[in-house]
Design a protein around this motif. Structure first.
Motif, PDB file in Angstrom:
ATOM      1  N   VAL A  65       0.865  -1.180   0.000  1.00  0.00           N
ATOM      2  CA  VAL A  65       0.000   0.000   0.000  1.00  0.00           C
ATOM      3  C   VAL A  65       0.901   1.228   0.000  1.00  0.00           C
ATOM      4  N   ILE A  66       0.552   2.204  -0.834  1.00  0.00           N
ATOM      5  CA  ILE A  66       1.262   3.489  -0.862  1.00  0.00           C
ATOM      6  C   ILE A  66       0.339   4.557  -0.283  1.00  0.00           C
ATOM      7  N   VAL A  67       0.824   5.264   0.721  1.00  0.00           N
ATOM      8  CA  VAL A  67       0.080   6.361   1.351  1.00  0.00           C
ATOM      9  C   VAL A  67       0.743   7.660   0.918  1.00  0.00           C
ATOM     10  N   ASP A  68      -0.018   8.516   0.264  1.00  0.00           N
ATOM     11  CA  ASP A  68       0.550   9.715  -0.327  1.00  0.00           C
ATOM     12  C   ASP A  68      -0.367  10.911  -0.053  1.00  0.00           C
ATOM     13  N   GLY A  69       0.100  12.092  -0.420  1.00  0.00           N
ATOM     14  CA  GLY A  69      -0.693  13.305  -0.235  1.00  0.00           C
ATOM     15  C   GLY A  69      -0.337  14.327  -1.292  1.00  0.00           C
ATOM     16  N   ASP A  70      -0.760  15.563  -1.061  1.00  0.00           N
ATOM     17  CA  ASP A  70      -0.461  16.618  -2.021  1.00  0.00           C
ATOM     18  C   ASP A  70       0.936  17.185  -1.761  1.00  0.00           C
ATOM     19  N   GLU A  71       1.293  18.248  -2.475  1.00  0.00           N
ATOM     20  CA  GLU A  71       2.646  18.795  -2.363  1.00  0.00           C
ATOM     21  C   GLU A  71       2.934  19.323  -0.964  1.00  0.00           C
ATOM     22  N   ASP A  72       1.907  19.810  -0.269  1.00  0.00           N
ATOM     23  CA  ASP A  72       2.113  20.275   1.108  1.00  0.00           C
ATOM     24  C   ASP A  72       2.323  19.097   2.054  1.00  0.00           C
ATOM     25  N   MET A  73       1.532  18.033   1.868  1.00  0.00           N
ATOM     26  CA  MET A  73       1.666  16.856   2.720  1.00  0.00           C
ATOM     27  C   MET A  73       3.031  16.209   2.538  1.00  0.00           C
ATOM     28  N   ARG A  74       3.577  16.310   1.346  1.00  0.00           N
ATOM     29  CA  ARG A  74       4.884  15.711   1.077  1.00  0.00           C
ATOM     30  C   ARG A  74       6.027  16.458   1.764  1.00  0.00           C
ATOM     31  N   LEU A  75       5.699  17.546   2.454  1.00  0.00           N
ATOM     32  CA  LEU A  75       6.693  18.278   3.238  1.00  0.00           C
ATOM     33  C   LEU A  75       6.514  18.056   4.736  1.00  0.00           C
ATOM     34  N   ARG A  76       5.504  17.276   5.114  1.00  0.00           N
ATOM     35  CA  ARG A  76       5.204  17.085   6.538  1.00  0.00           C
ATOM     36  C   ARG A  76       5.834  15.781   7.038  1.00  0.00           C
ATOM     37  N   PRO A  77       6.604  15.841   8.113  1.00  0.00           N
ATOM     38  CA  PRO A  77       7.396  14.680   8.535  1.00  0.00           C
ATOM     39  C   PRO A  77       6.551  13.492   8.996  1.00  0.00           C
ATOM     40  N   ILE A  78       7.041  12.298   8.634  1.00  0.00           N
ATOM     41  CA  ILE A  78       6.394  11.060   9.071  1.00  0.00           C
ATOM     42  C   ILE A  78       7.447  10.012   9.447  1.00  0.00           C
ATOM     43  N   GLY A  79       8.737  10.422   9.407  1.00  0.00           N
ATOM     44  CA  GLY A  79       9.836   9.509   9.672  1.00  0.00           C
ATOM     45  C   GLY A  79       9.759   8.755  10.989  1.00  0.00           C
ATOM     46  N   PRO A  80       9.447   9.417  12.119  1.00  0.00           N
ATOM     47  CA  PRO A  80       9.390   8.683  13.375  1.00  0.00           C
ATOM     48  C   PRO A  80       8.378   7.534  13.363  1.00  0.00           C
ATOM     49  N   LEU A  81       7.253   7.732  12.682  1.00  0.00           N
ATOM     50  CA  LEU A  81       6.252   6.670  12.607  1.00  0.00           C
ATOM     51  C   LEU A  81       6.754   5.521  11.742  1.00  0.00           C
ATOM     52  N   VAL A  82       7.397   5.832  10.625  1.00  0.00           N
ATOM     53  CA  VAL A  82       7.948   4.792   9.761  1.00  0.00           C
ATOM     54  C   VAL A  82       9.002   3.976  10.509  1.00  0.00           C
ATOM     55  N   THR A  83       9.871   4.650  11.245  1.00  0.00           N
ATOM     56  CA  THR A  83      10.890   3.958  12.037  1.00  0.00           C
ATOM     57  C   THR A  83      10.252   3.028  13.069  1.00  0.00           C
ATOM     58  N   ALA A  84       9.194   3.495  13.713  1.00  0.00           N
ATOM     59  CA  ALA A  84       8.501   2.666  14.708  1.00  0.00           C
ATOM     60  C   ALA A  84       7.892   1.423  14.058  1.00  0.00           C
ATOM     61  N   LEU A  85       7.282   1.591  12.891  1.00  0.00           N
ATOM     62  CA  LEU A  85       6.700   0.446  12.195  1.00  0.00           C
ATOM     63  C   LEU A  85       7.772  -0.574  11.840  1.00  0.00           C
ATOM     64  N   ARG A  86       8.907  -0.100  11.388  1.00  0.00           N
ATOM     65  CA  ARG A  86       9.987  -1.014  11.022  1.00  0.00           C
ATOM     66  C   ARG A  86      10.488  -1.799  12.231  1.00  0.00           C
ATOM     67  N   SER A  87      10.427  -1.188  13.413  1.00  0.00           N
ATOM     68  CA  SER A  87      10.871  -1.898  14.621  1.00  0.00           C
ATOM     69  C   SER A  87       9.954  -3.053  14.977  1.00  0.00           C
ATOM     70  N   LEU A  88       8.727  -3.026  14.447  1.00  0.00           N
ATOM     71  CA  LEU A  88       7.788  -4.135  14.645  1.00  0.00           C
ATOM     72  C   LEU A  88       7.939  -5.202  13.555  1.00  0.00           C
ATOM     73  N   GLY A  89       8.917  -5.018  12.678  1.00  0.00           N
ATOM     74  CA  GLY A  89       9.119  -5.966  11.605  1.00  0.00           C
ATOM     75  C   GLY A  89       8.293  -5.679  10.366  1.00  0.00           C
ATOM     76  N   ILE A  90       7.691  -4.507  10.313  1.00  0.00           N
ATOM     77  CA  ILE A  90       6.859  -4.135   9.175  1.00  0.00           C
ATOM     78  C   ILE A  90       7.739  -3.481   8.113  1.00  0.00           C
ATOM     79  N   ASP A  91       7.556  -3.875   6.872  1.00  0.00           N
ATOM     80  CA  ASP A  91       8.322  -3.329   5.755  1.00  0.00           C
ATOM     81  C   ASP A  91       7.701  -1.982   5.357  1.00  0.00           C
ATOM     82  N   ALA A  92       8.299  -0.899   5.852  1.00  0.00           N
ATOM     83  CA  ALA A  92       7.796   0.453   5.579  1.00  0.00           C
ATOM     84  C   ALA A  92       8.957   1.324   5.147  1.00  0.00           C
ATOM     85  N   THR A  93       8.761   2.077   4.070  1.00  0.00           N
ATOM     86  CA  THR A  93       9.822   2.948   3.573  1.00  0.00           C
ATOM     87  C   THR A  93       9.272   4.319   3.221  1.00  0.00           C
TER      88      THR A  93
END
Length: 426
Positions: free
Chosen positions: A116-144
């Protein structure tokens, strides 16, 4: 009116107190939580008192893409029917600049069996989501997320995993809420733990926990920053959504600025949303305190800042660094637009906002005869809060008034209903 708004609206300050009865729209925060939880619950859930706005419409559309039936029998209800599992969509989930929906779904779609790809508009593409992605990866989830912002690609295997996941909630409480809401879909118990004592707005986590429990989740708070969630899944239920406290702040502000009496049909202390705390400061106008900590009522800060422009003493807003990563950098936006009304009215000092305050502001601007064309930065809260300045100051023009559709589509109709003259302009 919201369906055919002009490029700009000029506001004529009313010569009378604003008096009347206004029903605020349903809470965006609670509506989006309830929509997602209903989609994760097996059976049919009826959500009443809901908000129908751009953000919640985008959330509902994304859920439909994943096999959930979302019906809208009337203007304030959703009927959600689900198998209890989200299905792989055929196209990316495109969520505009809806931060709540984007963060919540980034975690929830990890339960999908497939990419699944979660995307947004040009403004959303400037809003940080890295900490959540890192947390998901720690659960063994393939998120990039190559940029640390959307788009995010998640390749799930139908489960949210198990074990302990740590998250830094300092940038946004939505990261914490996203993990909490997905956790009951795990293959075993999941412990969600904060890595520090700071959290964007803890009251919104409390909203999340209350909604989860209403849909049958088993959540135990281990300590102030740790929650244990059992893999119960969710149970369909009927759920009543309270009015939006952030929207209420504009009504409380309009009442205070004009010496009016606006009946919202709900007492300030009946709200469970943290932005309702702003009412205690609005009630002190024009003697609001010299320092206001906005950390736990972030969406109310633009409203309070506009009121502060007319206060009897300057006001410093602290604890608001997170406003820099909202729909726009709201600290800068509020400062810029205050200075558009009168130079020197707003100052950024680090991540604090200092409002100079001038109880004679309206008279001074009237003498100058200037027009302040308020840039809204595609941000609904800038538009709605600076409209309040137009209740006192002549020459206020709100650009892109249609942006209020994100959370309060009937906002301009509400002001007209209270007797405020709005004129279409270019």
């Amino acid at each position: 009116m919201a369906k055919s708004l002009p490029p700009a609206l000029a506001i004529t300050p009313p010569t009378h107190p604003l008096v009347g009865r206004v029903s605020p729209p349903g809470s965006k925060s609670i509506t989006n939580r309830a929509l997602l939880l209903a989609a994760l619950a097996k059976g049919t859930s009826r959500l009443t008192g809901a908000l129908k706005s751009k953000d919640t419409v985008l959330m509902a559309a994304a859920l439909r893409q994943m096999g959930v039936t979302v019906e809208e029998p009337d203007a304030t209800s959703f009927v959600v029917t689900s198998s209890g599992r989200l299905q792989q969509p055929t196209e990316p989930l495109v969520l505009g600049n809806a931060g709540t929906a984007t963060r919540f779904l980034t975690a929830a779609v990890a339960t999908v069996d497939g990419e699944v790809i979660v995307d947004g508009d040009e403004d959303m593409r400037l809003r940080p989501i890295g900490p959540l992605v890192t947390a998901l990866r720690s659960l063994g989830i393939d998120a990039t997320s190559p940029t640390g912002c959307p788009p995010v690609t998640i390749r799930g295997n139908g489960s949210f995993g198990k074990g302990r996941v740590e998250i830094d909630g300092g940038l946004s409480s939505q990261y914490v809420s996203a993990l909490l809401m997905a956790a009951p879909m795990g293959e075993g118990a999941i412990e969600v733990a904060l890595t520090g004592s700071e959290i964007g707005a803890r009251g919104y986590v409390d909203l999340t926990l209350a909604a989860m429990r209403s849909f049958g989740a088993s959540v135990e708070q281990v300590d102030a920053g740790t929650w244990q969630i059992e893999p119960t899944g969710y149970t369909a239920t009927d759920f009543v959504i309270e009015p939006d406290a952030s929207a209420a702040t504009y009504l409380w502000g309009a009442e205070a600025l004009t010496g009016g009496n606006i009946d919202l049909g709900v007492a300030a202390d009946a709200f469970t949303q943290p932005d309702a705390a702003a009412q205690a400061f609005i009630a002190q106008f024009p003697n609001m305190p010299a320092v206001i900590d906005g950390s736990q009522m972030q969406d109310a800060v633009p409203t309070l800042a506009v009121l502060a422009a007319f206060n009897n003493q300057p006001v410093r807003f602290v604890g608001i660094a997170n406003l820099r990563v909202k729909e726009t950098d709201r600290i800068r936006a509020v400062c810029n637009e205050l200075n558009r009304i009168l130079p020197g009215l707003g100052t950024e000092e680090g991540d604090d906002l200092l409002v100079a305050s001038d109880p004679d502001l309206a008279a001074k601007v009237a003498v100058l005869g200037s027009v302040a064309r308020i840039e809204t930065y595609h941000d609904h809260r800038i538009a709605m809060s600076f409209a309040l300045a137009g209740l006192k100051v002549p020459g206020i023009v709100i650009l892109d008034p249609a942006c209020v559709g994100k959370t309060y589509p009937a906002y301009w109709d509400m002001l007209k209903g209270l007797g405020v003259e709005l004129t279409a302009t270019e």
